[in-house]
Design a protein around this motif. Structure first.
Motif, PDB file in Angstrom:
ATOM      1  N   ALA A 120       7.832   6.565   2.108  1.00  0.00           N
ATOM      2  CA  ALA A 120       7.085   5.526   2.813  1.00  0.00           C
ATOM      3  C   ALA A 120       6.221   4.743   1.830  1.00  0.00           C
ATOM      4  N   LEU A 121       5.873   3.517   2.196  1.00  0.00           N
ATOM      5  CA  LEU A 121       5.040   2.679   1.346  1.00  0.00           C
ATOM      6  C   LEU A 121       3.581   2.742   1.786  1.00  0.00           C
ATOM      7  N   PHE A 122       2.701   2.661   0.806  1.00  0.00           N
ATOM      8  CA  PHE A 122       1.272   2.644   1.096  1.00  0.00           C
ATOM      9  C   PHE A 122       0.835   1.256   1.556  1.00  0.00           C
ATOM     10  N   ALA A 123      -0.223   1.241   2.363  1.00  0.00           N
ATOM     11  CA  ALA A 123      -0.820  -0.029   2.787  1.00  0.00           C
ATOM     12  C   ALA A 123      -1.339  -0.769   1.551  1.00  0.00           C
ATOM     13  N   PRO A 124      -1.261  -2.111   1.501  1.00  0.00           N
ATOM     14  CA  PRO A 124      -0.903  -3.009   2.612  1.00  0.00           C
ATOM     15  C   PRO A 124       0.596  -3.293   2.728  1.00  0.00           C
ATOM     16  N   MET A 125       1.400  -2.783   1.803  1.00  0.00           N
ATOM     17  CA  MET A 125       2.839  -3.055   1.878  1.00  0.00           C
ATOM     18  C   MET A 125       3.501  -2.231   2.969  1.00  0.00           C
ATOM     19  N   GLY A 126       2.909  -1.080   3.289  1.00  0.00           N
ATOM     20  CA  GLY A 126       3.446  -0.211   4.320  1.00  0.00           C
ATOM     21  C   GLY A 126       2.338   0.330   5.191  1.00  0.00           C
ATOM     22  N   MET A 127       2.624   1.416   5.906  1.00  0.00           N
ATOM     23  CA  MET A 127       1.665   1.971   6.853  1.00  0.00           C
ATOM     24  C   MET A 127       0.976   3.234   6.350  1.00  0.00           C
ATOM     25  N   LEU A 128       1.436   3.797   5.221  1.00  0.00           N
ATOM     26  CA  LEU A 128       0.916   5.074   4.754  1.00  0.00           C
ATOM     27  C   LEU A 128      -0.455   4.901   4.106  1.00  0.00           C
ATOM     28  N   ASP A 129      -1.378   5.829   4.400  1.00  0.00           N
ATOM     29  CA  ASP A 129      -2.671   5.814   3.724  1.00  0.00           C
ATOM     30  C   ASP A 129      -2.901   7.158   3.036  1.00  0.00           C
ATOM     31  N   HIS A 130      -3.999   7.256   2.297  1.00  0.00           N
ATOM     32  CA  HIS A 130      -4.251   8.450   1.496  1.00  0.00           C
ATOM     33  C   HIS A 130      -4.337   9.709   2.353  1.00  0.00           C
ATOM     34  N   GLU A 131      -5.066   9.648   3.440  1.00  0.00           N
ATOM     35  CA  GLU A 131      -5.263  10.844   4.262  1.00  0.00           C
ATOM     36  C   GLU A 131      -3.948  11.345   4.840  1.00  0.00           C
ATOM     37  N   GLN A 132      -3.118  10.424   5.326  1.00  0.00           N
ATOM     38  CA  GLN A 132      -1.823  10.830   5.859  1.00  0.00           C
ATOM     39  C   GLN A 132      -0.960  11.480   4.779  1.00  0.00           C
ATOM     40  N   ALA A 133      -0.919  10.845   3.608  1.00  0.00           N
ATOM     41  CA  ALA A 133      -0.115  11.388   2.510  1.00  0.00           C
ATOM     42  C   ALA A 133      -0.662  12.734   2.047  1.00  0.00           C
ATOM     43  N   PHE A 134      -1.968  12.852   1.978  1.00  0.00           N
ATOM     44  CA  PHE A 134      -2.586  14.113   1.576  1.00  0.00           C
ATOM     45  C   PHE A 134      -2.170  15.250   2.512  1.00  0.00           C
ATOM     46  N   LEU A 135      -2.188  15.002   3.806  1.00  0.00           N
ATOM     47  CA  LEU A 135      -1.796  16.040   4.769  1.00  0.00           C
ATOM     48  C   LEU A 135      -0.317  16.399   4.628  1.00  0.00           C
ATOM     49  N   ILE A 136       0.513  15.391   4.406  1.00  0.00           N
ATOM     50  CA  ILE A 136       1.949  15.634   4.215  1.00  0.00           C
ATOM     51  C   ILE A 136       2.181  16.517   2.993  1.00  0.00           C
ATOM     52  N   PHE A 137       1.549  16.174   1.886  1.00  0.00           N
ATOM     53  CA  PHE A 137       1.758  16.919   0.655  1.00  0.00           C
ATOM     54  C   PHE A 137       1.077  18.284   0.682  1.00  0.00           C
ATOM     55  N   THR A 138      -0.021  18.404   1.400  1.00  0.00           N
ATOM     56  CA  THR A 138      -0.704  19.694   1.513  1.00  0.00           C
ATOM     57  C   THR A 138       0.199  20.726   2.161  1.00  0.00           C
ATOM     58  N   GLU A 139       0.878  20.325   3.222  1.00  0.00           N
ATOM     59  CA  GLU A 139       1.781  21.236   3.922  1.00  0.00           C
ATOM     60  C   GLU A 139       2.875  21.745   2.986  1.00  0.00           C
ATOM     61  N   GLN A 140       3.431  20.851   2.191  1.00  0.00           N
ATOM     62  CA  GLN A 140       4.500  21.246   1.275  1.00  0.00           C
ATOM     63  C   GLN A 140       3.966  22.078   0.123  1.00  0.00           C
ATOM     64  N   ALA A 141       2.887  21.636  -0.496  1.00  0.00           N
ATOM     65  CA  ALA A 141       2.339  22.360  -1.649  1.00  0.00           C
ATOM     66  C   ALA A 141       1.915  23.773  -1.277  1.00  0.00           C
ATOM     67  N   LYS A 142       1.311  23.923  -0.113  1.00  0.00           N
ATOM     68  CA  LYS A 142       0.866  25.243   0.336  1.00  0.00           C
ATOM     69  C   LYS A 142       2.048  26.197   0.495  1.00  0.00           C
ATOM     70  N   ALA A 143       3.126  25.708   1.096  1.00  0.00           N
ATOM     71  CA  ALA A 143       4.297  26.562   1.307  1.00  0.00           C
ATOM     72  C   ALA A 143       4.957  26.946  -0.015  1.00  0.00           C
ATOM     73  N   LEU A 144       5.020  26.002  -0.947  1.00  0.00           N
ATOM     74  CA  LEU A 144       5.596  26.310  -2.260  1.00  0.00           C
ATOM     75  C   LEU A 144       4.751  27.349  -2.989  1.00  0.00           C
ATOM     76  N   ALA A 145       3.431  27.187  -2.919  1.00  0.00           N
ATOM     77  CA  ALA A 145       2.541  28.148  -3.577  1.00  0.00           C
ATOM     78  C   ALA A 145       2.676  29.520  -2.947  1.00  0.00           C
ATOM     79  N   GLU A 146       2.740  29.578  -1.632  1.00  0.00           N
ATOM     80  CA  GLU A 146       2.883  30.862  -0.948  1.00  0.00           C
ATOM     81  C   GLU A 146       4.222  31.515  -1.260  1.00  0.00           C
ATOM     82  N   GLY A 147       5.224  30.689  -1.531  1.00  0.00           N
ATOM     83  CA  GLY A 147       6.540  31.219  -1.872  1.00  0.00           C
ATOM     84  C   GLY A 147       6.643  31.745  -3.291  1.00  0.00           C
ATOM     85  N   GLY A 148       5.657  31.406  -4.140  1.00  0.00           N
ATOM     86  CA  GLY A 148       5.615  31.999  -5.467  1.00  0.00           C
ATOM     87  C   GLY A 148       5.863  31.097  -6.645  1.00  0.00           C
TER      88      GLY A 148
END
Length: 218
Positions: A120-148
């Motif tokens: 997705a593209l960040f605003a103003p070119m798209g709809m994504l903002d920092h907080e949304q992206a942070f939450l998306i990446f947090t979910e993935q990073a946490k699972a990868l870290a928990e997996g080892g």
């Protein structure tokens, strides 16, 4: 913070990473357009095979099969609710491969958790903002870290806003973090970032490693 990649470089003078994941899995039956990340659950033996092939070829670092394993990308395949499951499995498969390789050869190798862009593209070119992206990446990073995974590897980015969100999420895990941008022949990323701008930005936000990948530029 202990960085296993830096340890390898200090010992050997270099660190050899693995190669492409999706294109290699095409040869094992992956169909174009199908997310290779789902194979961590559906065909884990094929993902493990590829990791072993890279390790036997001499790779010091292998990346998890999780490049597109964020909810934004997985939503395209109605799998956005499986982020944790997919990324945890990706990390576990890779760690099992390096453990087996260590037992067989005595050679220590490293698992990096691959985190690619949201698509997705960040605003103003798209709809994504920092907080949304942070939450998306947090979910993935946490699972990868928990997996080892031992390092989080943010790759093939084009804008510093997305790197900022992914890096903030990755740094919350306490693991070393690497980020790479993709540059074209004009020596800029798709969003106009130059290598020197990226290097300064990476230093400012405290990244452990920085680089470039998957481009036709420098």
């Amino acid at each position: 913070m202990n960085n296993p990649i830096t340890d390898i470089i200090e010992e050997k003078g270099w660190c050899v990473a693995d190669g492409a994941t999706g294109s290699n899995l095409f040869g094992r039956g992956l169909e174009a357009g199908y997310p290779p990340e789902l194979w961590c659950l559906e065909r884990p033996e094929e993902v493990a095979w590829l990791h072993r092939e890279f390790l036997q070829a001499g790779a010091d670092l292998i990346l998890t099969n999780s490049f597109g394993g964020n909810s934004s990308r997985l939503e395209l395949h109605a799998s956005e609710q499986r982020v944790g499951e997919i990324n945890f499995a990706a990390a576990q498969i890779a760690r099992a491969a390096t453990k087996q390789h260590l037992e067989e050869t005595g050679r220590k190798t490293v698992v990096g958790g691959s985190i690619g862009p949201t698509g997705a593209l960040f605003a103003p070119m798209g709809m994504l903002d920092h907080e949304q992206a942070f939450l998306i990446f947090t979910e993935q990073a946490k699972a990868l870290a928990e997996g080892g995974v031992e390092v989080l590897w943010i790759e093939t980015m084009s804008c510093i806003e997305e790197v900022a969100a992914a890096s903030e999420a990755a740094q919350k895990t306490g693991l070393p973090v690497c980020a790479t941008l993709t540059f074209d022949t004009a020596k800029r990323s798709m969003m106009g970032v130059t290598p020197s701008q990226f290097a300064k930005f990476a230093r400012d936000i405290g990244l452990n490693m920085v680089g470039a990948n998957c481009g036709v530029g420098p």
